[in-house]
Design a protein around this motif. Structure first.
Motif, PDB file in Angstrom:
ATOM      1  N   LYS A 227       2.032   1.207  -6.191  1.00  0.00           N
ATOM      2  CA  LYS A 227       1.541   0.823  -4.869  1.00  0.00           C
ATOM      3  C   LYS A 227       0.027   0.915  -4.858  1.00  0.00           C
TER       4      LYS A 227
ATOM      5  N   TYR B 249      -8.841  -1.170  -3.163  1.00  0.00           N
ATOM      6  CA  TYR B 249      -7.502  -0.687  -3.494  1.00  0.00           C
ATOM      7  C   TYR B 249      -7.242  -0.947  -4.965  1.00  0.00           C
TER       8      TYR B 249
ATOM      9  N   SER C   7       0.462   4.161 -10.565  1.00  0.00           N
ATOM     10  CA  SER C   7       0.882   3.827  -9.206  1.00  0.00           C
ATOM     11  C   SER C   7       1.351   2.384  -9.130  1.00  0.00           C
TER      12      SER C   7
ATOM     13  N   LYS D 135      -3.474   2.027  -4.012  1.00  0.00           N
ATOM     14  CA  LYS D 135      -4.111   3.234  -3.490  1.00  0.00           C
ATOM     15  C   LYS D 135      -5.508   2.890  -3.011  1.00  0.00           C
ATOM     16  N   LYS D 136      -5.863   3.352  -1.816  1.00  0.00           N
ATOM     17  CA  LYS D 136      -7.214   3.145  -1.301  1.00  0.00           C
ATOM     18  C   LYS D 136      -8.165   4.066  -2.040  1.00  0.00           C
TER      19      LYS D 136
ATOM     20  N   LYS E 117       0.843  -1.195   0.000  1.00  0.00           N
ATOM     21  CA  LYS E 117       0.000   0.000   0.000  1.00  0.00           C
ATOM     22  C   LYS E 117       0.882   1.250   0.000  1.00  0.00           C
ATOM     23  N   GLU E 118       0.260   2.399  -0.197  1.00  0.00           N
ATOM     24  CA  GLU E 118       1.000   3.663  -0.245  1.00  0.00           C
ATOM     25  C   GLU E 118       1.805   3.938   1.023  1.00  0.00           C
ATOM     26  N   ASP E 119       1.377   3.397   2.167  1.00  0.00           N
ATOM     27  CA  ASP E 119       2.118   3.601   3.413  1.00  0.00           C
ATOM     28  C   ASP E 119       3.207   2.543   3.619  1.00  0.00           C
ATOM     29  N   ASP E 120       3.483   1.776   2.573  1.00  0.00           N
ATOM     30  CA  ASP E 120       4.504   0.716   2.547  1.00  0.00           C
ATOM     31  C   ASP E 120       4.160  -0.514   3.386  1.00  0.00           C
ATOM     32  N   SER E 121       2.922  -0.590   3.874  1.00  0.00           N
ATOM     33  CA  SER E 121       2.502  -1.814   4.572  1.00  0.00           C
ATOM     34  C   SER E 121       1.956  -2.806   3.544  1.00  0.00           C
TER      35      SER E 121
END
Length: 70
Positions: A62, A43, A60, A64-65, A9-13
């Motif tokens: 990653k 996502y 992207s 994105k939500k 995810k965008e937060d790297d989790s």
């Protein structure tokens, strides 16, 4: 590659709880269980030149939500 990869995810989790997968030619969207609310989040990642990800901005790599589907 046919080797499974984790989706980040965008937060790297790591994206977890995926229940459905929807894919296009150059983008992918999934539904995932939100562990905090027990609701479902969407996502998407990949190419976004025509708004395929449902967000503004460019491509992207990653997930994105997606906040709203219209």
């Amino acid at each position: 590659s046919n080797i499974p990869q984790y989706v980040v995810k965008e937060d790297d989790s790591q994206l977890t709880g995926v229940s459905k997968i929807f894919s296009g030619e150059d983008h992918t969207c999934v539904t995932a269980i939100n562990e905090t609310t027990s609701g479902t989040d969407i996502y998407c990642w990949g190419k976004n030149d025509s708004g395929q990800l449902g967000t503004s901005g460019g491509d992207s790599g990653k997930a994105k939500k997606i906040n709203q589907i219209s």
